[in-house]
Design a protein around this motif. Structure first.
Motif, mmCIF file in Angstrom:
data_model
loop_
_atom_site.group_PDB
_atom_site.id
_atom_site.type_symbol
_atom_site.label_atom_id
_atom_site.label_comp_id
_atom_site.label_asym_id
_atom_site.label_seq_id
_atom_site.Cartn_x
_atom_site.Cartn_y
_atom_site.Cartn_z
ATOM 1 N N ARG A 2 0.857 -1.179 0.000
ATOM 2 C CA ARG A 2 0.000 0.000 0.000
ATOM 3 C C ARG A 2 0.890 1.225 0.000
ATOM 4 O O ARG A 2 1.907 1.262 0.699
ATOM 5 N N GLY A 44 -6.395 -10.448 -10.076
ATOM 6 C CA GLY A 44 -7.537 -10.656 -9.192
ATOM 7 C C GLY A 44 -7.178 -10.591 -7.723
ATOM 8 O O GLY A 44 -8.053 -10.658 -6.865
ATOM 9 N N GLY A 46 -5.571 -8.052 -6.126
ATOM 10 C CA GLY A 46 -5.366 -6.703 -5.600
ATOM 11 C C GLY A 46 -6.488 -5.775 -5.990
ATOM 12 O O GLY A 46 -7.481 -6.174 -6.599
ATOM 13 N N SER A 47 -6.317 -4.524 -5.631
ATOM 14 C CA SER A 47 -7.320 -3.526 -5.990
ATOM 15 C C SER A 47 -6.670 -2.148 -6.067
ATOM 16 O O SER A 47 -5.587 -1.937 -5.529
ATOM 17 N N VAL A 48 -7.342 -1.258 -6.736
ATOM 18 C CA VAL A 48 -6.938 0.143 -6.810
ATOM 19 C C VAL A 48 -8.150 0.952 -6.378
ATOM 20 O O VAL A 48 -9.255 0.737 -6.883
ATOM 21 N N THR A 49 -7.952 1.857 -5.435
ATOM 22 C CA THR A 49 -9.036 2.704 -4.966
ATOM 23 C C THR A 49 -8.699 4.153 -5.274
ATOM 24 O O THR A 49 -7.642 4.638 -4.876
#
Length: 57
Positions: A2, A44, A46-49
């Motif tokens: 992060r 699939g 992880g993510s991005v915000t």
């Protein structure tokens, strides 16, 4: 992992898309790996915000 990024205001036109580019090094601040170095990304896992603001007219 992060990390926080420098805030930047940008208005996207309707229908435009935002792309994400992953690089394995930043030449100014990290080690320089040999040419041809590869990395694997599990899309699939992880993510991005991204924060958004209400649309203005």
């Amino acid at each position: 992992m992060r990390w926080d990024l420098q805030p930047q205001d940008y208005v996207f036109k309707a229908g435009h898309r935002l792309g994400l580019v992953l690089i394995s090094t930043d030449y100014d601040y990290t080690l320089r790996y040999p040419a041809g170095t590869t990395m694997t990304v599990r899309a699939g896992a992880g993510s991005v915000t991204l924060p958004t603001a209400p649309a203005t007219r």
